[in-house]
Design a protein around this motif. Sequence first.
Motif, PDB file in Angstrom:
ATOM      1  N   ALA A 174      -7.417 -13.345  -1.814  1.00  0.00           N
ATOM      2  CA  ALA A 174      -6.540 -12.683  -0.845  1.00  0.00           C
ATOM      3  C   ALA A 174      -5.129 -12.548  -1.389  1.00  0.00           C
ATOM      4  O   ALA A 174      -4.488 -11.491  -1.249  1.00  0.00           O
ATOM      5  N   ILE A 175      -4.622 -13.602  -2.000  1.00  0.00           N
ATOM      6  CA  ILE A 175      -3.266 -13.557  -2.562  1.00  0.00           C
ATOM      7  C   ILE A 175      -3.175 -12.514  -3.665  1.00  0.00           C
ATOM      8  O   ILE A 175      -2.215 -11.729  -3.725  1.00  0.00           O
ATOM      9  N   VAL A 176      -4.165 -12.482  -4.543  1.00  0.00           N
ATOM     10  CA  VAL A 176      -4.144 -11.523  -5.652  1.00  0.00           C
ATOM     11  C   VAL A 176      -4.216 -10.087  -5.133  1.00  0.00           C
ATOM     12  O   VAL A 176      -3.464  -9.207  -5.578  1.00  0.00           O
ATOM     13  N   VAL A 177      -5.113  -9.840  -4.178  1.00  0.00           N
ATOM     14  CA  VAL A 177      -5.282  -8.480  -3.657  1.00  0.00           C
ATOM     15  C   VAL A 177      -4.019  -8.007  -2.949  1.00  0.00           C
ATOM     16  O   VAL A 177      -3.512  -6.907  -3.204  1.00  0.00           O
ATOM     17  N   VAL A 178      -3.502  -8.822  -2.040  1.00  0.00           N
ATOM     18  CA  VAL A 178      -2.300  -8.422  -1.299  1.00  0.00           C
ATOM     19  C   VAL A 178      -1.098  -8.311  -2.232  1.00  0.00           C
ATOM     20  O   VAL A 178      -0.284  -7.379  -2.122  1.00  0.00           O
ATOM     21  N   GLY A 179      -0.974  -9.254  -3.186  1.00  0.00           N
ATOM     22  CA  GLY A 179       0.129  -9.201  -4.139  1.00  0.00           C
ATOM     23  C   GLY A 179       0.086  -7.950  -4.995  1.00  0.00           C
ATOM     24  O   GLY A 179       1.105  -7.284  -5.201  1.00  0.00           O
ATOM     25  N   THR A 180      -1.115  -7.612  -5.475  1.00  0.00           N
ATOM     26  CA  THR A 180      -1.269  -6.413  -6.302  1.00  0.00           C
ATOM     27  C   THR A 180      -0.956  -5.152  -5.501  1.00  0.00           C
ATOM     28  O   THR A 180      -0.260  -4.243  -5.990  1.00  0.00           O
ATOM     29  N   ALA A 181      -1.461  -5.102  -4.266  1.00  0.00           N
ATOM     30  CA  ALA A 181      -1.197  -3.935  -3.422  1.00  0.00           C
ATOM     31  C   ALA A 181       0.297  -3.805  -3.126  1.00  0.00           C
ATOM     32  O   ALA A 181       0.857  -2.697  -3.127  1.00  0.00           O
ATOM     33  N   THR A 182       0.948  -4.930  -2.887  1.00  0.00           N
ATOM     34  CA  THR A 182       2.390  -4.904  -2.604  1.00  0.00           C
ATOM     35  C   THR A 182       3.175  -4.402  -3.807  1.00  0.00           C
ATOM     36  O   THR A 182       4.089  -3.578  -3.666  1.00  0.00           O
ATOM     37  N   LEU A 183       2.831  -4.918  -4.982  1.00  0.00           N
ATOM     38  CA  LEU A 183       3.519  -4.467  -6.196  1.00  0.00           C
ATOM     39  C   LEU A 183       3.296  -2.978  -6.432  1.00  0.00           C
ATOM     40  O   LEU A 183       4.221  -2.253  -6.829  1.00  0.00           O
ATOM     41  N   TRP A 184       2.076  -2.520  -6.190  1.00  0.00           N
ATOM     42  CA  TRP A 184       1.786  -1.093  -6.405  1.00  0.00           C
ATOM     43  C   TRP A 184       2.595  -0.234  -5.450  1.00  0.00           C
ATOM     44  O   TRP A 184       3.199   0.775  -5.859  1.00  0.00           O
ATOM     45  N   VAL A 185       2.628  -0.621  -4.182  1.00  0.00           N
ATOM     46  CA  VAL A 185       3.389   0.155  -3.200  1.00  0.00           C
ATOM     47  C   VAL A 185       4.877   0.121  -3.538  1.00  0.00           C
ATOM     48  O   VAL A 185       5.573   1.146  -3.484  1.00  0.00           O
ATOM     49  N   SER A 186       5.388  -1.065  -3.907  1.00  0.00           N
ATOM     50  CA  SER A 186       6.809  -1.198  -4.224  1.00  0.00           C
ATOM     51  C   SER A 186       7.190  -0.340  -5.421  1.00  0.00           C
ATOM     52  O   SER A 186       8.233   0.328  -5.415  1.00  0.00           O
ATOM     53  N   ASP A 187       6.337  -0.348  -6.434  1.00  0.00           N
ATOM     54  CA  ASP A 187       6.667   0.368  -7.660  1.00  0.00           C
ATOM     55  C   ASP A 187       6.360   1.856  -7.561  1.00  0.00           C
ATOM     56  O   ASP A 187       7.226   2.703  -7.803  1.00  0.00           O
ATOM     57  N   SER A 188       5.128   2.170  -7.186  1.00  0.00           N
ATOM     58  CA  SER A 188       4.691   3.569  -7.212  1.00  0.00           C
ATOM     59  C   SER A 188       5.187   4.380  -6.024  1.00  0.00           C
ATOM     60  O   SER A 188       5.428   5.584  -6.157  1.00  0.00           O
ATOM     61  N   VAL A 189       5.331   3.752  -4.892  1.00  0.00           N
ATOM     62  CA  VAL A 189       5.714   4.502  -3.692  1.00  0.00           C
ATOM     63  C   VAL A 189       7.204   4.358  -3.416  1.00  0.00           C
ATOM     64  O   VAL A 189       7.954   5.340  -3.433  1.00  0.00           O
ATOM     65  N   VAL A 190       7.654   3.135  -3.216  1.00  0.00           N
ATOM     66  CA  VAL A 190       9.052   2.939  -2.815  1.00  0.00           C
ATOM     67  C   VAL A 190      10.012   3.257  -3.960  1.00  0.00           C
ATOM     68  O   VAL A 190      10.879   4.125  -3.849  1.00  0.00           O
ATOM     69  N   PHE A 191       9.849   2.551  -5.101  1.00  0.00           N
ATOM     70  CA  PHE A 191      10.799   2.708  -6.203  1.00  0.00           C
ATOM     71  C   PHE A 191      10.737   4.099  -6.820  1.00  0.00           C
ATOM     72  O   PHE A 191      11.737   4.800  -6.910  1.00  0.00           O
ATOM     73  N   HIS A 192       9.524   4.502  -7.251  1.00  0.00           N
ATOM     74  CA  HIS A 192       9.425   5.785  -7.948  1.00  0.00           C
ATOM     75  C   HIS A 192       9.710   6.970  -7.030  1.00  0.00           C
ATOM     76  O   HIS A 192      10.341   7.947  -7.457  1.00  0.00           O
TER      77      HIS A 192
END
Length: 565
Positions: A174-192
Motif C-alpha cells: 500500500a505504501i509503495v503504490v500510494v507513494g508511487t502514484a503521489t510522485l507520478w501525480v506531483s511530477d507529471s501532473v502538478v509540476f510539469h
Amino acid sequence: MPSTSTSGRAWPNPWWHLSGPGLFFAATYFLISMSPSLLPRTWYYQGVISGLCAAAGYGLGVVLAWVVRRIARLVQLRVSVSRETEHVLRVALPILSVVAVTALTVSNVRSQGRTAEFLGLSPLRPLDWVWAIALAVALAALLLAIARGLRRATHRLAEAAGQVLPRTLASIVAIVVVGTATLWVSDSVVFHRGMQAMAASAAQVNARQPAGRSVPSSVFVSGGPGSLEAYASLGFQGQMFVTNVSRATLIQAATGRPAKEPIRVYAGRGDDRTIEQVADAVVAELRRTRAFERKVVAVITTTGTGWVDDWSAKSIEYLTGGDSAIAAMQYSYVPSAVALLTDRETPREAGRVLFDKIHAEVSRLPEDRRPRLVVGGESLGSYGGHAAFADADDMLRRADGGVWVGTPSFTRIHAELTGARTPGSPQVAPVVEDGRHFRFATNAAELTHDYYGRDYGEWAFPRYVYAQHPSDPVVWWNPSTLGAEPEWLREPRGRDVNPDVTWIPFVTFWQLTTDMAVGHDPADGFGHRYGAELVPAWGAVLGGEPDDDYSRVIAGVQQAVQRAR
C-alpha cells in the motif's frame, strides 16, 4: 487516544483531530519562518513560506511523537507527574506559550522592518501581516488535508490487500503504490503541467513586440537593413537588445571623443532551430557586420528569457567609443528561475557553443588583427557562460577578460575560486591570489582593495570581475541550504545584510527562494540590482584602471540605459 465503540473496536480519530506535538512544531516553524532573510518579502511570499514551514513542522512533530511512543513501548518507559504538577503545567504552559509567541512575533516583525530599512524599502504593514497569516493557515491546512487523504488511501488499500496478503506485506504494498502514484501525480501532473503553463505564458511574451520599438535602421544590428535575421525572429528580449544599442552621438557627447556606431548581433531560438544553428546565425551576423575588425568583441550569455543587462552592454560601448561588437543569442524564453528548475544544461550548452564558435573565428585571424575577446553574463547567463571553460586557467587562456554579475555560487568555476580563497577573506568577497587576475567585488571600491580595505597587488591581464552583493539571493541560493549551514552565514554578515539573518534548516532555503522573486525590488547596489558599479568593472577589464574617473561615462549610460526585463 483513538475513540472506541461499545464493542471495543478502535476507530480512527475524527478529521478535525490535531496532534499536540505536531501543533507545537508547526507553531515553532511558523514563527521561525517570519525571521528576516536577505530581502524584505511581500505578504504573499511570506504567506507561502510560513504555510510550507508550518506544514513541514507539523509533519515533523507527528513523526517524532510516533518514534518516541514506539521507543517508550519497547523500553516500557512511562512518565507520570503529580496532580499538583499537572495543574501547574496546564496553567503555566499556555501562558508561557502566549508570551513566547507574542515576543517572537514582535521580534521577527521588527527585524524584517530593519531589513527593509537596510535596503531603503517599506516594511510590511499590519494588514499585510494579517493577509500573510491567513494565506499561511490556508496553505498549511490544504497540505495537511492532502497528507491525511493520502494516509487514509494507504490504510484502505492496506486493508484491501490484507484480504489476500500477510498484514506486513499488505502495508508495504500500500505504501509503495500510494507513494508511487503521489510522485507520478506531483511530477507529471502538478509540476510539469505548471511548468508548461509558465512556458506557454513566456512564449506569448516572447512573441510580443516591445511597445514603442520599431525595426532598427542601423546596418550594425541584427534585424536592421541587410540583416540575415528578421527582426520579428529575435523575440521580445532580442528586440529590446538590438533597439537599445548606443548611438555614436551620445557616446561622443559623454566621452568627448569621436565614436563609432556599435555593433549588436543576436539570434532568436525558433522552434525549428538547434543551439548550434542559433550560434551559427550569430557568427554569420558578426561576419556580415565586420565585427571582427572592431577593437572588442564581447560574448554575453543571456538569462532564461534571452535578456542582456543594458548596463553591461552600454558600459562596453561607451568605454570603447563604440569600437565594439556584442554577440548574444536566445536559448530559451522562460524566466531564469523556471530554467533552473527544469533545464540547467541548455544554458551551459548555449554558453559553450556560442563562445567556442566565436573564439574559433577570432583564432583564425592574424594575432596583430585580432579583437580583444571578452565575456560576460548575469545570473543564469553567468552560470551558462562559465560552461565555455574547463577551469579558471582555461578562462585566462582563451578569453581576454570578463565581468560576471550575480553568479550563482553553485557555478563550478565560481565555487572553485571561492574555495581556493585566501584564509580570512569572506565567502561574500573572496581574495584569490591577491587579486592578480580575479577580483570579487561587492561594490565598485572593492576593485582596488579587498572587503576589509587592504590594497590588492598588481592586477594583471586578463582581468575578471565577479560582481556580487552580499544581499543578492541569486548568488547565495543553493539547495544545500535545506540541511547545511553555508559559510556566508557562519561568517559576519555582509554590510548590506541584516545582522539578525541566520541559518535555519529547511526555512532558509525557502526564504532565499522567495527572495529571488523580489531580487530586483531594491535600488541599484543591493539585492540583484547591478548598475553603475559595472562601468569601472568593465573599464578595468577593457584596459583602464578601476579608480579612473568614470563619472561622465556613468552619467551618459544612466541617461540611456533601459532596465526593463
